[in-house]
Motif scaffolding. Sequence first.
Motif, PDB file in Angstrom:
ATOM      1  N   ALA A  78       0.816  -1.216   0.000  1.00 21.33           N
ATOM      2  CA  ALA A  78       0.000   0.000   0.000  1.00 21.33           C
ATOM      3  C   ALA A  78       0.850   1.267   0.000  1.00 21.33           C
ATOM      4  O   ALA A  78       0.423   2.290  -0.537  1.00 21.33           O
ATOM      5  CB  ALA A  78      -0.940   0.002   1.205  1.00 21.33           C
ATOM      6  N   ASP A  79       2.049   1.221   0.544  1.00 21.51           N
ATOM      7  CA  ASP A  79       2.894   2.419   0.582  1.00 21.51           C
ATOM      8  C   ASP A  79       3.666   2.619  -0.723  1.00 21.51           C
ATOM      9  O   ASP A  79       4.461   3.549  -0.848  1.00 21.51           O
ATOM     10  CB  ASP A  79       3.862   2.371   1.768  1.00 21.51           C
ATOM     11  CG  ASP A  79       4.836   1.204   1.706  1.00 21.51           C
ATOM     12  OD1 ASP A  79       4.769   0.406   0.748  1.00 21.51           O
ATOM     13  OD2 ASP A  79       5.671   1.091   2.622  1.00 21.51           O
ATOM     14  N   GLY A  80       3.438   1.744  -1.712  1.00 23.15           N
ATOM     15  CA  GLY A  80       4.068   1.892  -3.021  1.00 23.15           C
ATOM     16  C   GLY A  80       5.326   1.077  -3.221  1.00 23.15           C
ATOM     17  O   GLY A  80       5.843   0.998  -4.327  1.00 23.15           O
TER      18      GLY A  80
ATOM     19  N   THR B  85       4.442  -1.899   9.784  1.00 20.31           N
ATOM     20  CA  THR B  85       3.280  -2.633   9.302  1.00 20.31           C
ATOM     21  C   THR B  85       3.013  -2.246   7.855  1.00 20.31           C
ATOM     22  O   THR B  85       2.985  -1.067   7.525  1.00 20.31           O
ATOM     23  CB  THR B  85       2.046  -2.313  10.170  1.00 20.31           C
ATOM     24  OG1 THR B  85       2.331  -2.667  11.524  1.00 20.31           O
ATOM     25  CG2 THR B  85       0.830  -3.083   9.693  1.00 20.31           C
ATOM     26  N   VAL B  86       2.828  -3.235   6.997  1.00 17.60           N
ATOM     27  CA  VAL B  86       2.568  -3.008   5.573  1.00 17.60           C
ATOM     28  C   VAL B  86       1.324  -3.796   5.164  1.00 17.60           C
ATOM     29  O   VAL B  86       0.961  -4.775   5.806  1.00 17.60           O
ATOM     30  CB  VAL B  86       3.768  -3.420   4.695  1.00 17.60           C
ATOM     31  CG1 VAL B  86       4.968  -2.538   4.964  1.00 17.60           C
ATOM     32  CG2 VAL B  86       4.130  -4.864   4.908  1.00 17.60           C
ATOM     33  N   ARG B  87       0.680  -3.354   4.089  1.00 19.95           N
ATOM     34  CA  ARG B  87      -0.498  -4.038   3.562  1.00 19.95           C
ATOM     35  C   ARG B  87      -0.237  -4.412   2.109  1.00 19.95           C
ATOM     36  O   ARG B  87       0.144  -3.576   1.306  1.00 19.95           O
ATOM     37  CB  ARG B  87      -1.732  -3.151   3.655  1.00 19.95           C
ATOM     38  CG  ARG B  87      -3.002  -3.821   3.139  1.00 19.95           C
ATOM     39  CD  ARG B  87      -4.207  -2.922   3.305  1.00 19.95           C
ATOM     40  NE  ARG B  87      -4.593  -2.817   4.693  1.00 19.95           N
ATOM     41  CZ  ARG B  87      -5.572  -3.543   5.261  1.00 19.95           C
ATOM     42  NH1 ARG B  87      -6.246  -4.395   4.552  1.00 19.95           N
ATOM     43  NH2 ARG B  87      -5.865  -3.383   6.524  1.00 19.95           N
ATOM     44  N   VAL B  88      -0.447  -5.681   1.771  1.00 19.15           N
ATOM     45  CA  VAL B  88      -0.271  -6.163   0.405  1.00 19.15           C
ATOM     46  C   VAL B  88      -1.505  -5.771  -0.395  1.00 19.15           C
ATOM     47  O   VAL B  88      -2.637  -6.026   0.027  1.00 19.15           O
ATOM     48  CB  VAL B  88      -0.079  -7.700   0.373  1.00 19.15           C
ATOM     49  CG1 VAL B  88       0.034  -8.199  -1.053  1.00 19.15           C
ATOM     50  CG2 VAL B  88       1.127  -8.111   1.189  1.00 19.15           C
ATOM     51  N   VAL B  89      -1.292  -5.126  -1.578  1.00 17.83           N
ATOM     52  CA  VAL B  89      -2.413  -4.706  -2.395  1.00 17.83           C
ATOM     53  C   VAL B  89      -2.522  -5.484  -3.708  1.00 17.83           C
ATOM     54  O   VAL B  89      -3.604  -5.594  -4.265  1.00 17.83           O
ATOM     55  CB  VAL B  89      -2.408  -3.193  -2.689  1.00 17.83           C
ATOM     56  CG1 VAL B  89      -2.647  -2.403  -1.419  1.00 17.83           C
ATOM     57  CG2 VAL B  89      -1.127  -2.755  -3.343  1.00 17.83           C
TER      58      VAL B  89
END
Length: 75
Positions: A26-28, A64-68
Amino acid sequence: MSVAPHPLVAAMLAKPITHEVVTTFADGTERRFGVRSNAQGENYAVGERRKIGRDLINRETGATVRVVSVEVVAI
C-alpha cells in the motif's frame, strides 16, 4: 568435501530466470522474486495472493505493511 548436485537439480539451476513475481504494498514499495518459468511464478504467487488485504510486519523495517497486489511478469 564438495558434493556435486543431482543432474536434475543442476539442470534446473542452469535455466535462466525469465519471470518475476511482483508483490506491491500500500505504501508503493515492491518486492520482486525471480523464477525460471511462468508456471513457477504462478505457483509462488498463490501463497503471496493469500496475503492481499492483510496487515503484515515487514521483517526489514519492522513497520506494518499491507499487500495490495501480486503479479507474475516476464522480464
